[in-house]
Every structure is written in C-alpha cells, then in structure tokens.
Design a protein around this motif. Structure first.
Motif, PDB file in Angstrom:
ATOM      1  N   ASP A 186      28.078 195.843 -53.760  1.00  0.00           N
ATOM      2  CA  ASP A 186      27.664 197.237 -53.929  1.00  0.00           C
ATOM      3  C   ASP A 186      28.748 198.189 -53.427  1.00  0.00           C
ATOM      4  OD1 ASP A 186      25.921 199.305 -54.652  1.00  0.00           O
ATOM      5  OD2 ASP A 186      25.089 199.402 -52.623  1.00  0.00           O
ATOM      6  N   ARG A 187      29.344 197.891 -52.266  1.00  0.00           N
ATOM      7  CA  ARG A 187      30.433 198.729 -51.742  1.00  0.00           C
ATOM      8  C   ARG A 187      31.638 198.703 -52.676  1.00  0.00           C
ATOM      9  NH1 ARG A 187      28.576 197.005 -46.613  1.00  0.00           N
ATOM     10  NH2 ARG A 187      29.832 195.124 -46.697  1.00  0.00           N
ATOM     11  N   SER A 188      31.951 197.539 -53.209  1.00  0.00           N
ATOM     12  CA  SER A 188      33.097 197.435 -54.122  1.00  0.00           C
ATOM     13  C   SER A 188      32.851 198.201 -55.412  1.00  0.00           C
ATOM     14  CB  SER A 188      33.385 195.974 -54.444  1.00  0.00           C
ATOM     15  OG  SER A 188      33.754 195.283 -53.283  1.00  0.00           O
ATOM     16  N   LEU A 189      31.626 198.142 -55.926  1.00  0.00           N
ATOM     17  CA  LEU A 189      31.304 198.891 -57.149  1.00  0.00           C
ATOM     18  C   LEU A 189      31.370 200.392 -56.908  1.00  0.00           C
ATOM     19  CD1 LEU A 189      28.388 196.852 -58.712  1.00  0.00           C
ATOM     20  CD2 LEU A 189      30.599 197.314 -59.740  1.00  0.00           C
ATOM     21  N   ALA A 190      30.951 200.833 -55.730  1.00  0.00           N
ATOM     22  CA  ALA A 190      31.012 202.262 -55.424  1.00  0.00           C
ATOM     23  C   ALA A 190      32.451 202.745 -55.343  1.00  0.00           C
ATOM     24  CB  ALA A 190      30.286 202.545 -54.111  1.00  0.00           C
ATOM     25  N   ALA A 191      33.343 201.876 -54.893  1.00  0.00           N
ATOM     26  CA  ALA A 191      34.741 202.271 -54.736  1.00  0.00           C
ATOM     27  C   ALA A 191      35.545 202.118 -56.022  1.00  0.00           C
ATOM     28  CB  ALA A 191      35.392 201.443 -53.632  1.00  0.00           C
ATOM     29  N   HIS A 192      35.258 201.080 -56.815  1.00  0.00           N
ATOM     30  CA  HIS A 192      36.137 200.755 -57.941  1.00  0.00           C
ATOM     31  C   HIS A 192      35.489 200.800 -59.317  1.00  0.00           C
ATOM     32  CE1 HIS A 192      39.186 199.545 -55.088  1.00  0.00           C
ATOM     33  NE2 HIS A 192      38.288 198.811 -54.472  1.00  0.00           N
ATOM     34  N   GLU A 193      34.190 200.822 -59.419  1.00  0.00           N
ATOM     35  CA  GLU A 193      33.425 200.860 -60.663  1.00  0.00           C
ATOM     36  C   GLU A 193      33.491 199.558 -61.463  1.00  0.00           C
ATOM     37  OE1 GLU A 193      34.397 204.226 -63.042  1.00  0.00           O
ATOM     38  OE2 GLU A 193      33.797 205.651 -61.518  1.00  0.00           O
ATOM     39  N   LEU A 194      34.638 198.933 -61.603  1.00  0.00           N
ATOM     40  CA  LEU A 194      34.787 197.689 -62.361  1.00  0.00           C
ATOM     41  C   LEU A 194      35.365 196.639 -61.423  1.00  0.00           C
ATOM     42  CD1 LEU A 194      34.716 196.433 -65.286  1.00  0.00           C
ATOM     43  CD2 LEU A 194      37.153 196.900 -65.340  1.00  0.00           C
ATOM     44  N   ILE A 195      34.625 195.531 -61.237  1.00  0.00           N
ATOM     45  CA  ILE A 195      35.093 194.509 -60.299  1.00  0.00           C
ATOM     46  C   ILE A 195      34.948 193.122 -60.914  1.00  0.00           C
ATOM     47  CG2 ILE A 195      34.582 195.870 -58.244  1.00  0.00           C
ATOM     48  CD1 ILE A 195      32.107 194.075 -57.858  1.00  0.00           C
ATOM     49  N   LYS A 196      35.717 192.185 -60.354  1.00  0.00           N
ATOM     50  CA  LYS A 196      35.627 190.776 -60.726  1.00  0.00           C
ATOM     51  C   LYS A 196      35.051 190.015 -59.544  1.00  0.00           C
ATOM     52  CE  LYS A 196      40.047 190.714 -61.958  1.00  0.00           C
ATOM     53  NZ  LYS A 196      41.337 190.175 -62.396  1.00  0.00           N
ATOM     54  N   ILE A 197      34.157 189.089 -59.839  1.00  0.00           N
ATOM     55  CA  ILE A 197      33.517 188.280 -58.800  1.00  0.00           C
ATOM     56  C   ILE A 197      33.739 186.816 -59.149  1.00  0.00           C
ATOM     57  CG2 ILE A 197      31.349 187.733 -57.642  1.00  0.00           C
ATOM     58  CD1 ILE A 197      30.335 190.473 -58.749  1.00  0.00           C
ATOM     59  N   ARG A 198      34.229 186.053 -58.186  1.00  0.00           N
ATOM     60  CA  ARG A 198      34.424 184.619 -58.391  1.00  0.00           C
ATOM     61  C   ARG A 198      33.242 183.880 -57.769  1.00  0.00           C
ATOM     62  NH1 ARG A 198      38.350 182.094 -60.445  1.00  0.00           N
ATOM     63  NH2 ARG A 198      39.781 183.826 -60.212  1.00  0.00           N
ATOM     64  N   VAL A 199      32.635 183.004 -58.557  1.00  0.00           N
ATOM     65  CA  VAL A 199      31.478 182.234 -58.106  1.00  0.00           C
ATOM     66  C   VAL A 199      31.889 180.774 -58.000  1.00  0.00           C
ATOM     67  CG1 VAL A 199      29.114 181.564 -58.630  1.00  0.00           C
ATOM     68  CG2 VAL A 199      29.916 183.828 -59.267  1.00  0.00           C
ATOM     69  N   PHE A 200      31.695 180.192 -56.800  1.00  0.00           N
ATOM     70  CA  PHE A 200      31.994 178.777 -56.622  1.00  0.00           C
ATOM     71  C   PHE A 200      30.750 177.972 -56.955  1.00  0.00           C
ATOM     72  CE2 PHE A 200      35.109 180.728 -53.712  1.00  0.00           C
ATOM     73  CZ  PHE A 200      36.242 180.271 -54.346  1.00  0.00           C
ATOM     74  N   GLY A 201      30.906 176.981 -57.730  1.00  0.00           N
ATOM     75  CA  GLY A 201      29.802 176.128 -58.155  1.00  0.00           C
ATOM     76  C   GLY A 201      30.048 175.684 -59.580  1.00  0.00           C
ATOM     77  N   ASP A 202      29.638 174.457 -59.873  1.00  0.00           N
ATOM     78  CA  ASP A 202      29.927 173.904 -61.192  1.00  0.00           C
ATOM     79  C   ASP A 202      28.791 174.092 -62.184  1.00  0.00           C
ATOM     80  OD1 ASP A 202      32.442 173.068 -60.430  1.00  0.00           O
ATOM     81  OD2 ASP A 202      31.688 171.169 -59.619  1.00  0.00           O
ATOM     82  N   ASP A 203      27.610 174.491 -61.727  1.00  0.00           N
ATOM     83  CA  ASP A 203      26.458 174.618 -62.608  1.00  0.00           C
ATOM     84  C   ASP A 203      26.508 175.951 -63.350  1.00  0.00           C
ATOM     85  OD1 ASP A 203      24.091 174.078 -63.868  1.00  0.00           O
ATOM     86  OD2 ASP A 203      22.853 174.771 -62.185  1.00  0.00           O
ATOM     87  N   ARG A 204      26.647 175.888 -64.667  1.00  0.00           N
ATOM     88  CA  ARG A 204      26.764 177.093 -65.488  1.00  0.00           C
ATOM     89  C   ARG A 204      25.481 177.926 -65.450  1.00  0.00           C
ATOM     90  NH1 ARG A 204      29.622 179.397 -69.606  1.00  0.00           N
ATOM     91  NH2 ARG A 204      28.446 180.352 -71.292  1.00  0.00           N
ATOM     92  N   ASP A 205      24.328 177.267 -65.474  1.00  0.00           N
ATOM     93  CA  ASP A 205      23.058 178.002 -65.472  1.00  0.00           C
ATOM     94  C   ASP A 205      22.870 178.792 -64.177  1.00  0.00           C
ATOM     95  OD1 ASP A 205      22.455 177.044 -67.988  1.00  0.00           O
ATOM     96  OD2 ASP A 205      21.438 175.259 -67.203  1.00  0.00           O
ATOM     97  N   SER A 206      23.292 178.234 -63.050  1.00  0.00           N
ATOM     98  CA  SER A 206      23.157 178.968 -61.786  1.00  0.00           C
ATOM     99  C   SER A 206      24.112 180.163 -61.754  1.00  0.00           C
ATOM    100  CB  SER A 206      23.408 178.049 -60.592  1.00  0.00           C
ATOM    101  OG  SER A 206      24.751 177.617 -60.574  1.00  0.00           O
ATOM    102  N   ARG A 207      25.310 180.027 -62.347  1.00  0.00           N
ATOM    103  CA  ARG A 207      26.237 181.161 -62.410  1.00  0.00           C
ATOM    104  C   ARG A 207      25.665 182.280 -63.273  1.00  0.00           C
ATOM    105  NH1 ARG A 207      30.395 177.131 -63.181  1.00  0.00           N
ATOM    106  NH2 ARG A 207      30.432 177.701 -65.377  1.00  0.00           N
TER     107      ARG A 207
END
Length: 141
Positions: free
Chosen positions: A16-37
C-alpha cells in the motif's frame, strides 16, 4: 516480495505504501504453485483497490492511481485556467544598461515586451523565431 509466510498484513501495508508513492509496482512472489500466486494477485488487487496489469511467472505488476490523478481532486475551473495561460499579454519591463563611460549613471528604459519576445542580458529585445514545419506538413497543407 511475498515470502514463504504468504500474504500478511505487514506485506499488504508495504505494498500500500509503495502504491501510494509510485502508482505502478512490481511484486515478486516466491512459491511454485501457480494457483496460489493468482489467488495472492487477486487478493492484493481487491484489498488495496488496485488494478492488475500483468502476471508473468512469479512477477506481479499492479497499478493504482495516486491522489493527484483522481478526478474528484481536480479543480473545477481547469478549462478556464488553461485558456487564461495561453498567449502572454504585452508587459512592461525596466531595462538598465551600463553607461558607456565609467562613473556615469546607468541608463534606464521601460520597454513593452510582447508575448513572443524576450529581453536579453544586454537589454536588447529579441523576437522568437517561428518554428520550421516539416516537409511532410508543408506538402499536406
């Protein structure tokens, strides 16, 4: 980054803080399960009122407009203000030129400068040149 613990309140607060500052962000999710991502992606977008942009592998891209881009924060008279700034009216400028001989007072002149003119450091008035049109635009009209 969303780690092994998954989507926690601390991670959501940081996003939320990153979106307020930059509007467009990238998030890296660790985990191999596509459905959980995909579930994490949808949960982030729903909780933070953001729009999903792209999901490639373990990288999620989300966007949320900042407070300056929201329509309710724009001034009502934006159209009137924009037309008021177009074209500068003539203005009076006081120019001081150094005297030709030392020990004399500098000369003062009041000049009227139009919108397409400027005063140089030496006190001369220069008119702006017209922009050259491209060959394609000349051929069209």
């Amino acid at each position: 980054m969303v780690g092994a613990e998954g989507l926690t309140r601390a991670v959501l607060a940081e996003i939320d803080r990153s979106l307020a500052a930059h509007e467009l962000i990238k998030i890296r999710v660790f985990g191999d399960d596509r459905d959980s991502r995909i579930a994490i992606y949808e949960a982030i977008c729903d909780d933070l009122h953001a729009a999903p942009v792209q999901h490639i592998g373990k990288l999620l891209v989300i966007w949320r407009p900042g407070p300056a881009r929201l329509k309710e924060n724009q001034p009502q008279d934006l159209g009137r203000m924009a037309t008021a700034r177009r074209g500068a009216a003539p203005r009076t400028v006081t120019v001081r030129k150094a005297a030709a001989t030392p020990g004399r007072r500098p000369t003062r002149k009041e000049l009227t400068v139009l919108g397409n003119e400027r005063v140089t450091a030496g006190g001369n008035v220069k008119r702006a040149r017209t922009r050259q049109a491209s060959q394609k635009k000349k051929a069209l009209g």
